[in-house]
Design a protein around this motif. Structure first.
Motif, PDB file in Angstrom:
ATOM      1  N   ILE A 100       0.832  -1.215   0.000  1.00  0.00           N
ATOM      2  CA  ILE A 100       0.000   0.000   0.000  1.00  0.00           C
ATOM      3  C   ILE A 100       0.867   1.266   0.000  1.00  0.00           C
ATOM      4  N   ALA A 101       2.052   1.176   0.587  1.00  0.00           N
ATOM      5  CA  ALA A 101       2.972   2.323   0.567  1.00  0.00           C
ATOM      6  C   ALA A 101       4.386   1.799   0.315  1.00  0.00           C
ATOM      7  N   PRO A 102       4.830   1.835  -0.946  1.00  0.00           N
ATOM      8  CA  PRO A 102       6.204   1.386  -1.238  1.00  0.00           C
ATOM      9  C   PRO A 102       7.228   2.323  -0.578  1.00  0.00           C
ATOM     10  N   PHE A 103       8.505   1.916  -0.585  1.00  0.00           N
ATOM     11  CA  PHE A 103       9.551   2.787  -0.016  1.00  0.00           C
ATOM     12  C   PHE A 103       9.440   4.179  -0.645  1.00  0.00           C
ATOM     13  N   GLY A 104       9.523   5.210   0.199  1.00  0.00           N
ATOM     14  CA  GLY A 104       9.455   6.576  -0.318  1.00  0.00           C
ATOM     15  C   GLY A 104       8.061   7.172  -0.262  1.00  0.00           C
ATOM     16  N   GLU A 105       7.025   6.331  -0.029  1.00  0.00           N
ATOM     17  CA  GLU A 105       5.661   6.876   0.005  1.00  0.00           C
ATOM     18  C   GLU A 105       5.341   7.405   1.412  1.00  0.00           C
ATOM     19  N   ALA A 106       5.316   6.520   2.407  1.00  0.00           N
ATOM     20  CA  ALA A 106       5.051   6.968   3.776  1.00  0.00           C
ATOM     21  C   ALA A 106       6.353   7.367   4.470  1.00  0.00           C
ATOM     22  N   ALA A 107       7.464   6.672   4.141  1.00  0.00           N
ATOM     23  CA  ALA A 107       8.783   6.967   4.722  1.00  0.00           C
ATOM     24  C   ALA A 107       9.849   6.457   3.751  1.00  0.00           C
ATOM     25  N   ALA A 108      11.034   7.114   3.789  1.00  0.00           N
ATOM     26  CA  ALA A 108      12.078   6.785   2.811  1.00  0.00           C
ATOM     27  C   ALA A 108      12.509   5.318   2.905  1.00  0.00           C
ATOM     28  N   ASN A 109      12.690   4.820   4.129  1.00  0.00           N
ATOM     29  CA  ASN A 109      13.260   3.478   4.301  1.00  0.00           C
ATOM     30  C   ASN A 109      12.293   2.478   4.927  1.00  0.00           C
ATOM     31  N   ARG A 110      11.046   2.762   4.823  1.00  0.00           N
ATOM     32  CA  ARG A 110      10.009   1.853   5.336  1.00  0.00           C
ATOM     33  C   ARG A 110       8.945   1.683   4.265  1.00  0.00           C
ATOM     34  N   ARG A 111       8.403   0.466   4.177  1.00  0.00           N
ATOM     35  CA  ARG A 111       7.242   0.282   3.305  1.00  0.00           C
ATOM     36  C   ARG A 111       6.135  -0.400   4.093  1.00  0.00           C
ATOM     37  N   LEU A 112       4.898  -0.198   3.649  1.00  0.00           N
ATOM     38  CA  LEU A 112       3.741  -0.761   4.344  1.00  0.00           C
ATOM     39  C   LEU A 112       3.075  -1.794   3.453  1.00  0.00           C
ATOM     40  N   ILE A 113       2.837  -2.958   4.027  1.00  0.00           N
ATOM     41  CA  ILE A 113       2.215  -4.039   3.269  1.00  0.00           C
ATOM     42  C   ILE A 113       0.967  -4.513   4.018  1.00  0.00           C
ATOM     43  N   HIS A 114      -0.133  -4.602   3.287  1.00  0.00           N
ATOM     44  CA  HIS A 114      -1.369  -5.105   3.893  1.00  0.00           C
ATOM     45  C   HIS A 114      -1.655  -6.523   3.419  1.00  0.00           C
ATOM     46  N   ARG A 115      -2.178  -7.331   4.305  1.00  0.00           N
ATOM     47  CA  ARG A 115      -2.657  -8.662   3.950  1.00  0.00           C
ATOM     48  C   ARG A 115      -4.132  -8.505   3.596  1.00  0.00           C
ATOM     49  N   VAL A 116      -4.539  -9.041   2.442  1.00  0.00           N
ATOM     50  CA  VAL A 116      -5.923  -8.883   1.975  1.00  0.00           C
ATOM     51  C   VAL A 116      -6.577 -10.260   1.866  1.00  0.00           C
ATOM     52  N   ARG A 117      -7.865 -10.336   2.223  1.00  0.00           N
ATOM     53  CA  ARG A 117      -8.621 -11.583   2.085  1.00  0.00           C
ATOM     54  C   ARG A 117      -9.827 -11.351   1.192  1.00  0.00           C
ATOM     55  N   ALA A 118     -10.144 -12.341   0.379  1.00  0.00           N
ATOM     56  CA  ALA A 118     -11.309 -12.230  -0.509  1.00  0.00           C
ATOM     57  C   ALA A 118     -12.264 -13.390  -0.248  1.00  0.00           C
ATOM     58  N   TYR A 119     -13.539 -13.041  -0.141  1.00  0.00           N
ATOM     59  CA  TYR A 119     -14.618 -14.027   0.029  1.00  0.00           C
ATOM     60  C   TYR A 119     -15.672 -13.749  -1.040  1.00  0.00           C
ATOM     61  N   PRO A 120     -15.555 -14.367  -2.221  1.00  0.00           N
ATOM     62  CA  PRO A 120     -16.577 -14.122  -3.247  1.00  0.00           C
ATOM     63  C   PRO A 120     -17.976 -14.539  -2.786  1.00  0.00           C
ATOM     64  N   ASP A 121     -18.063 -15.506  -1.858  1.00  0.00           N
ATOM     65  CA  ASP A 121     -19.354 -15.887  -1.269  1.00  0.00           C
ATOM     66  C   ASP A 121     -19.171 -15.912   0.253  1.00  0.00           C
ATOM     67  N   TRP A 122     -19.411 -14.746   0.854  1.00  0.00           N
ATOM     68  CA  TRP A 122     -19.156 -14.562   2.285  1.00  0.00           C
ATOM     69  C   TRP A 122     -19.996 -15.518   3.136  1.00  0.00           C
ATOM     70  N   ALA A 123     -21.267 -15.731   2.771  1.00  0.00           N
ATOM     71  CA  ALA A 123     -22.136 -16.593   3.579  1.00  0.00           C
ATOM     72  C   ALA A 123     -21.594 -18.028   3.578  1.00  0.00           C
TER      73      ALA A 123
END
Ligand SMILES: C[S@@+](CC[C@H](N)C(=O)[O-])C[C@H]1O[C@@H](n2cnc3c(N)ncnc32)[C@H](O)[C@@H]1O
Length: 249
Positions: A217-240
């Motif tokens: 979500i934020a590669p190096f240089g986006e939120a901070a020069a030497n830090r990057r932010l990575i999110h874990r994402v989950r998908a449920y095409p049929d949540w029920a």
């Protein structure tokens, strides 16, 4: 910066949403999406694929609602508009780009809604498919920021209550529900060491996903020069179905 200010001023939104900070959040998100387009591309493609998978085997395709449609970075609007008779895009703020994209289709309608304060079903009506599009983790942000800005203590468990209330609202919907959400964030330095982590769902646990991936979500240089932010994402095409699988286990 100037572009963001101009967009802030001209983006249509109810005064309440502007005052609460939804417009500011939307502008910041849209400009980050623009800057990080390349880093976000795999995530957006995976989310679009999951949304179309949710639509693929529906017996009826009259209407689809996209909750948290925002800038439409991860929403396959043209494909949904071609497959369904009516498409509703629901968000606290519809950025100008999304408004223009919606106008290209005669069957796409925008609904401006605060999905923390207002009930999904009452606002948008029943749909054959409801997609919660990378919205769940965003819902607590403005309410928690408001508490902090006022200098008042954040009520114990508020973030988790907001997340749980959205899931309960999805559970109550009559048609198919597709849930896509980020669940946690990790901050990494350039050596790949984890320097911080954040639970984006405030302690609420989800069942095993149909698919999962990482979103830089934020590669190096986006939120901070030497830090990057990575999110874990989950998908449920049929949540029920994912919920039922937990009940059976
Ligand atoms: C991460 S974005 C989703 C990305 C979006 N699907 C896209 O393709 O660009 C989260 C969205 O949730 C919306 N949002 C956050 N809180 C909301 C609320 N209380 N009610 C409605 N929308 C909300 C934001 O305006 C934003 O558009």
């Amino acid at each position: 910066m100037l572009l963001d200010l101009a967009l802030y001023l001209v983006t249509p939104a109810p005064w309440r949403h502007r005052r609460l900070g939804y417009v500011r959040e939307s502008i910041l998100l849209t400009s980050r999406a623009r800057r990080c387009r390349r880093a976000w591309a795999p995530h957006c493609a995976a989310a679009r694929t999951a949304m179309l998978a949710a639509a693929a085997d529906l017996p009826r395709r009259e209407s689809v609602i996209v909750l948290g449609s925002g800038g439409l970075a991860d929403v396959p609007l043209a494909e949904l508009a071609a497959r369904f008779r009516s498409v509703v895009l629901a968000d606290a703020v519809h950025p100008l780009g999304a408004r223009l994209a919606a106008r290209r289709h005669g069957n796409v309608r925008l609904v401006t809604v605060d999905l923390v304060a207002e009930a999904v079903a009452a606002l948008c009506g029943p749909a054959d498919l409801t997609i919660s599009a990378n919205l769940l983790s965003q819902l607590p942000i403005v309410p928690l920021d408001r508490c902090e800005a006022r200098g008042s203590a954040v009520p114990e468990g508020l973030g988790g209550q907001i997340v749980s209330a959205h899931l309960a609202a999805l559970d109550a919907l009559p048609g198919r529900v597709c849930l896509i959400t980020d669940t946690d964030q990790r901050e990494e330095d350039r050596a790949g060491r984890i320097t911080d982590t954040l639970d984006l769902l405030h302690g609420v646990r989800l069942p095993a996903p149909f698919r999962a991936w990482e979103w830089e979500i934020a590669p190096f240089g986006e939120a901070a020069a030497n830090r990057r932010l990575i999110h874990r994402v989950r998908a449920y095409p049929d949540w029920a179905a994912a919920r039922r699988a937990v009940d059976r286990a």
